[in-house]
Write a protein that holds these residues in place. Sequence first.
Motif, short mmCIF file in Angstrom:
data_model
loop_
_atom_site.label_atom_id
_atom_site.label_comp_id
_atom_site.label_asym_id
_atom_site.label_seq_id
_atom_site.Cartn_x
_atom_site.Cartn_y
_atom_site.Cartn_z
N TYR A 284 -51.04 17.02 -15.96
CA TYR A 284 -49.98 17.37 -15.01
C TYR A 284 -49.69 16.20 -14.06
CZ TYR A 284 -47.24 19.95 -11.60
OH TYR A 284 -46.23 20.35 -10.77
N THR A 285 -50.75 15.61 -13.51
CA THR A 285 -50.53 14.50 -12.57
C THR A 285 -49.99 13.27 -13.29
OG1 THR A 285 -52.87 13.86 -12.65
CG2 THR A 285 -52.18 15.31 -10.84
N ALA A 286 -50.34 13.08 -14.58
CA ALA A 286 -49.76 11.97 -15.35
C ALA A 286 -48.26 12.20 -15.54
CB ALA A 286 -50.46 11.83 -16.70
N LEU A 287 -47.86 13.44 -15.85
CA LEU A 287 -46.43 13.75 -16.00
C LEU A 287 -45.68 13.50 -14.69
CD1 LEU A 287 -46.70 17.04 -18.09
CD2 LEU A 287 -45.80 14.82 -18.88
N ALA A 288 -46.29 13.90 -13.57
CA ALA A 288 -45.67 13.67 -12.27
C ALA A 288 -45.61 12.17 -11.95
CB ALA A 288 -46.42 14.43 -11.18
N ALA A 289 -46.63 11.41 -12.34
CA ALA A 289 -46.62 9.96 -12.11
C ALA A 289 -45.52 9.30 -12.94
CB ALA A 289 -47.99 9.37 -12.46
N ILE A 290 -45.31 9.76 -14.16
CA ILE A 290 -44.23 9.24 -15.00
C ILE A 290 -42.89 9.52 -14.34
CG2 ILE A 290 -43.01 9.53 -17.19
CD1 ILE A 290 -45.87 10.11 -18.41
N ASP A 291 -42.71 10.74 -13.83
CA ASP A 291 -41.46 11.08 -13.15
C ASP A 291 -41.25 10.16 -11.95
OD1 ASP A 291 -39.18 13.13 -12.84
OD2 ASP A 291 -40.10 13.06 -10.85
N ALA A 292 -42.31 9.89 -11.19
CA ALA A 292 -42.20 9.00 -10.03
C ALA A 292 -41.85 7.57 -10.47
CB ALA A 292 -43.50 9.02 -9.22
N ASP A 293 -42.45 7.10 -11.57
CA ASP A 293 -42.12 5.77 -12.10
C ASP A 293 -40.64 5.69 -12.47
OD1 ASP A 293 -44.73 4.86 -11.83
OD2 ASP A 293 -45.22 5.08 -13.95
N LEU A 294 -40.13 6.74 -13.13
CA LEU A 294 -38.72 6.75 -13.53
C LEU A 294 -37.80 6.85 -12.31
CD1 LEU A 294 -38.94 9.07 -16.67
CD2 LEU A 294 -38.76 6.57 -16.62
N ALA A 295 -38.22 7.61 -11.29
CA ALA A 295 -37.42 7.73 -10.06
C ALA A 295 -37.35 6.39 -9.33
CB ALA A 295 -38.00 8.81 -9.15
N ARG A 296 -38.47 5.66 -9.26
CA ARG A 296 -38.47 4.33 -8.63
C ARG A 296 -37.55 3.37 -9.40
NH1 ARG A 296 -43.71 5.70 -7.55
NH2 ARG A 296 -44.55 4.79 -9.44
N ALA A 297 -37.59 3.46 -10.71
CA ALA A 297 -36.71 2.60 -11.51
C ALA A 297 -35.25 2.94 -11.23
CB ALA A 297 -37.02 2.77 -13.00
N ALA A 298 -34.93 4.23 -11.10
CA ALA A 298 -33.55 4.65 -10.82
C ALA A 298 -33.09 4.14 -9.46
CB ALA A 298 -33.43 6.16 -10.89
N GLU A 299 -34.00 4.15 -8.47
CA GLU A 299 -33.66 3.65 -7.13
C GLU A 299 -33.32 2.16 -7.15
OE1 GLU A 299 -37.04 4.69 -4.73
OE2 GLU A 299 -36.38 6.77 -4.52
N SER A 300 -33.90 1.44 -8.11
CA SER A 300 -33.62 0.00 -8.21
C SER A 300 -32.48 -0.28 -9.19
CB SER A 300 -34.88 -0.76 -8.62
OG SER A 300 -35.25 -0.44 -9.94
N GLY A 301 -31.81 0.77 -9.66
CA GLY A 301 -30.64 0.59 -10.50
C GLY A 301 -30.86 0.71 -11.99
N THR A 302 -32.07 1.03 -12.42
CA THR A 302 -32.36 1.20 -13.84
C THR A 302 -32.35 2.68 -14.16
OG1 THR A 302 -33.75 -0.77 -13.81
CG2 THR A 302 -34.01 0.70 -15.68
N ALA A 303 -31.36 3.13 -14.90
CA ALA A 303 -31.22 4.55 -15.20
C ALA A 303 -31.84 4.91 -16.54
CB ALA A 303 -29.75 4.94 -15.19
N TYR A 304 -32.65 5.95 -16.54
CA TYR A 304 -33.21 6.53 -17.74
C TYR A 304 -32.72 7.97 -17.82
CZ TYR A 304 -36.41 2.58 -17.66
OH TYR A 304 -36.94 1.32 -17.64
N PRO B 221 -45.34 17.11 -4.55
CA PRO B 221 -44.70 17.28 -3.25
C PRO B 221 -44.46 15.94 -2.57
CG PRO B 221 -46.50 18.83 -3.50
CD PRO B 221 -46.56 17.89 -4.68
N GLY B 222 -43.25 15.75 -2.05
CA GLY B 222 -42.89 14.53 -1.35
C GLY B 222 -42.43 13.40 -2.25
N ALA B 223 -42.44 13.62 -3.57
CA ALA B 223 -41.99 12.57 -4.49
C ALA B 223 -40.47 12.45 -4.45
CB ALA B 223 -42.45 12.91 -5.91
N PRO B 224 -39.96 11.24 -4.71
CA PRO B 224 -38.49 11.07 -4.71
C PRO B 224 -37.84 11.89 -5.81
CG PRO B 224 -39.58 9.10 -5.54
CD PRO B 224 -40.65 10.03 -5.05
N ARG B 225 -36.62 12.31 -5.57
CA ARG B 225 -35.88 13.11 -6.56
C ARG B 225 -34.80 12.28 -7.19
NH1 ARG B 225 -37.73 18.18 -7.31
NH2 ARG B 225 -38.96 18.81 -5.58
#
Length: 103
Positions: free
Chosen positions: A65-85, A99-103
């Motif tokens: 579960y925490t690995a899935l959430a970490a992957i989501d956070a990695d993808l959200a950080r990439a989206a914030e820098s302009g890389t869309a997945y 909780p508190g992770a970027p959306r």
Amino acid sequence: MPATDIIDYGPNILSRIIDHSGEALAIDIGAPTQDPASGEWLCRYRIENTTTGSSTGADPLAAIYTALAAIDADLARAAESGTAYTVFGQADHGLPRLPGAPR
């Protein structure tokens, strides 16, 4: 962790294909392993050509579960820098968020 680092993430137990500018990239999650010293469970993951990482939990399910959430956070950080997945054309990857992770 740079994508060039090689980690042994164990037998692949879960996969998802995401899209990056028309290129299919695999997300792979390895089987959780238990640290004999601490008793914590470790789950390693890889986003093809992008990043590798790991997450821990009190049991195998919590580690996944925490690995899935970490992957989501990695993808959200990439989206914030302009890389869309996307997954099935959607920006929501269908992964859990801590909780508190970027959306």
